[in-house]
Design a protein around this motif. Structure first.
Motif, PDB file in Angstrom:
ATOM      1  N   LEU A  63      91.922 -81.869  16.839  1.00  0.00           N
ATOM      2  CA  LEU A  63      92.561 -82.895  17.654  1.00  0.00           C
ATOM      3  C   LEU A  63      91.686 -82.939  19.070  1.00  0.00           C
ATOM      4  CD1 LEU A  63      94.842 -84.627  18.777  1.00  0.00           C
ATOM      5  CD2 LEU A  63      96.090 -82.358  19.344  1.00  0.00           C
ATOM      6  N   ASP A  64      91.191 -83.949  19.410  1.00  0.00           N
ATOM      7  CA  ASP A  64      90.825 -84.309  20.835  1.00  0.00           C
ATOM      8  C   ASP A  64      91.875 -84.959  21.653  1.00  0.00           C
ATOM      9  OD1 ASP A  64      89.409 -85.155  23.168  1.00  0.00           O
ATOM     10  OD2 ASP A  64      87.976 -86.252  22.001  1.00  0.00           O
ATOM     11  N   VAL A  65      92.443 -84.378  22.523  1.00  0.00           N
ATOM     12  CA  VAL A  65      93.669 -84.714  23.437  1.00  0.00           C
ATOM     13  C   VAL A  65      92.992 -85.904  24.388  1.00  0.00           C
ATOM     14  CG1 VAL A  65      94.812 -82.669  23.400  1.00  0.00           C
ATOM     15  CG2 VAL A  65      93.278 -83.078  25.241  1.00  0.00           C
ATOM     16  N   ALA A  66      91.749 -85.963  24.520  1.00  0.00           N
ATOM     17  CA  ALA A  66      91.515 -87.366  25.182  1.00  0.00           C
ATOM     18  C   ALA A  66      91.627 -88.677  24.571  1.00  0.00           C
ATOM     19  CB  ALA A  66      90.076 -86.867  25.954  1.00  0.00           C
ATOM     20  N   ASN A  90     100.287 -77.147  26.354  1.00  0.00           N
ATOM     21  CA  ASN A  90      99.449 -77.811  26.420  1.00  0.00           C
ATOM     22  C   ASN A  90      98.353 -77.198  27.148  1.00  0.00           C
ATOM     23  OD1 ASN A  90      99.452 -80.806  25.973  1.00  0.00           O
ATOM     24  ND2 ASN A  90     101.408 -80.985  27.326  1.00  0.00           N
ATOM     25  N   ASN A  91      97.474 -76.380  26.521  1.00  0.00           N
ATOM     26  CA  ASN A  91      96.334 -75.944  26.802  1.00  0.00           C
ATOM     27  C   ASN A  91      94.988 -76.296  27.029  1.00  0.00           C
ATOM     28  OD1 ASN A  91      95.108 -72.764  27.410  1.00  0.00           O
ATOM     29  ND2 ASN A  91      94.019 -73.557  25.757  1.00  0.00           N
ATOM     30  N   ALA A  92      94.627 -77.259  26.271  1.00  0.00           N
ATOM     31  CA  ALA A  92      93.280 -77.899  26.318  1.00  0.00           C
ATOM     32  C   ALA A  92      92.924 -78.373  27.769  1.00  0.00           C
ATOM     33  CB  ALA A  92      93.352 -79.372  25.206  1.00  0.00           C
ATOM     34  N   GLY A  93      91.856 -78.019  28.076  1.00  0.00           N
ATOM     35  CA  GLY A  93      91.309 -78.355  29.257  1.00  0.00           C
ATOM     36  C   GLY A  93      89.769 -78.192  29.530  1.00  0.00           C
ATOM     37  N   ASN A 113      90.836 -87.296  32.103  1.00  0.00           N
ATOM     38  CA  ASN A 113      91.336 -87.672  30.633  1.00  0.00           C
ATOM     39  C   ASN A 113      91.752 -86.549  29.970  1.00  0.00           C
ATOM     40  OD1 ASN A 113      90.463 -90.139  31.132  1.00  0.00           O
ATOM     41  ND2 ASN A 113      88.661 -90.306  30.022  1.00  0.00           N
ATOM     42  N   VAL A 114      91.047 -85.310  30.114  1.00  0.00           N
ATOM     43  CA  VAL A 114      91.429 -84.241  28.975  1.00  0.00           C
ATOM     44  C   VAL A 114      92.535 -83.311  29.680  1.00  0.00           C
ATOM     45  CG1 VAL A 114      90.943 -82.031  28.457  1.00  0.00           C
ATOM     46  CG2 VAL A 114      89.175 -83.910  28.184  1.00  0.00           C
ATOM     47  N   ASN A 115      92.550 -82.973  31.387  1.00  0.00           N
ATOM     48  CA  ASN A 115      93.254 -82.092  31.949  1.00  0.00           C
ATOM     49  C   ASN A 115      94.657 -82.754  32.233  1.00  0.00           C
ATOM     50  OD1 ASN A 115      91.216 -80.521  31.738  1.00  0.00           O
ATOM     51  ND2 ASN A 115      91.017 -80.067  34.026  1.00  0.00           N
ATOM     52  N   VAL A 116      94.746 -84.078  32.390  1.00  0.00           N
ATOM     53  CA  VAL A 116      95.978 -84.744  32.915  1.00  0.00           C
ATOM     54  C   VAL A 116      96.581 -85.889  31.766  1.00  0.00           C
ATOM     55  CG1 VAL A 116      97.034 -86.004  34.761  1.00  0.00           C
ATOM     56  CG2 VAL A 116      95.166 -84.705  35.349  1.00  0.00           C
TER      57      VAL A 116
END
Length: 255
Positions: A63-66, A90-93, A113-116
């Motif tokens: 999974l790429d949360v971006a 929600n840890n990805a950053g 894109n990733v952090n927010v």
């Protein structure tokens, strides 16, 4: 040992290593069935296998949360293979390093894109499913965003990162307010500097040692220092906790 999260399904993003992998292991040890998600699928598969070898239940997925198109299908798979989602971490950053005059627009956008955006999209998709499945109505829905002491504390050379984590902090409060009536608890943990594979080399350098000596206790925190807050916010103890940002930094942000 009582497993307070037995029967709950959890998703941890950014779980290929560092804090994400640690969070997944702790949730599994408390009885949760854990989906570990990250871009590096081989690494999350290894982490998931370690959890299974220890007697836990785990699923690895890419999974790429971006990528907003990837989040729904990932949660579809979790629900199909594990059951209704009850806990999202929600840890990805990403770091977002660079002085304000130097950082590129592309790097700035990637940080947000990733952090927010990634945090927002994962939280929204999870909340919709928690409400639809009845998990929220039962009072079991938990969303835990991983922010930072730089949610509050500025740091030169980390403008994009600090701004993104400040956004996560406010987003946590807004989502908690919007989803209070459906009983989805939305909170954030704001860790200080913790030794991980990413920063270990830096803290061995002269600059890193100087930074370390500036901390009141002259040490880095450990991932396990976050365990009590993580398990409290993921479990029954968070029944009346929502919209809260918990700073755990070993006093690093003290003047």
């Amino acid at each position: 040992m009582d497993q307070t999260l037995a029967g709950r399904v959890a998703l941890v993003t950014g779980a290929s290593g560092g804090l994400g992998a640690h969070f997944a292991e702790r949730l599994a040890a408390e009885g949760a069935t854990v989906a570990l998600a990250a871009r590096r699928v081989a690494m999350v598969e290894a982490r998931a296998e370690a959890i299974r070898a220890a007697g836990g239940k785990a699923l690895a997925l890419s999974l790429d949360v971006a990528d907003p198109q990837a989040i729904g299908p990932a949660m579809d798979r979790i629900e199909a293979e594990l059951g209704p989602l009850a806990i999202l971490v929600n840890n990805a950053g990403v770091g977002g390093q660079g002085l304000a005059l130097d950082i590129s627009v592309e790097d700035w956008d990637q940080t947000f894109n990733v952090n927010v955006r990634g945090v927002f999209l994962c939280a929204r998709e999870a909340a919709r499913r928690m409400m639809a499945s009845g998990v929220a109505e039962r009072g079991e829905a938990r969303i835990i965003n991983i922010a930072s002491i730089h949610t509050f504390e500025p740091k030169g050379g980390l403008g994009a990162y600090c701004a993104s984590k400040a956004a996560v902090g406010m987003l946590t409060k807004v989502l908690a307010r919007e989803w209070a009536r459906p009983q989805i608890a939305v909170n954030a943990i704001c860790p200080g500097y913790i030794e991980t594979d990413i920063n270990a080399d830096w803290f061995r350098t002269e600059g890193g040692q100087k930074q370390l000596k500036g901390f009141p206790r002259r040490r880095l925190a450990e991932a396990s220092d976050l365990d009590a807050a993580l398990l409290m916010l993921a479990g029954p103890a968070a029944r009346a906790i929502t919209g809260t940002l918990i700073t755990i930094d070993d006093g690093q942000s003290l003047p």
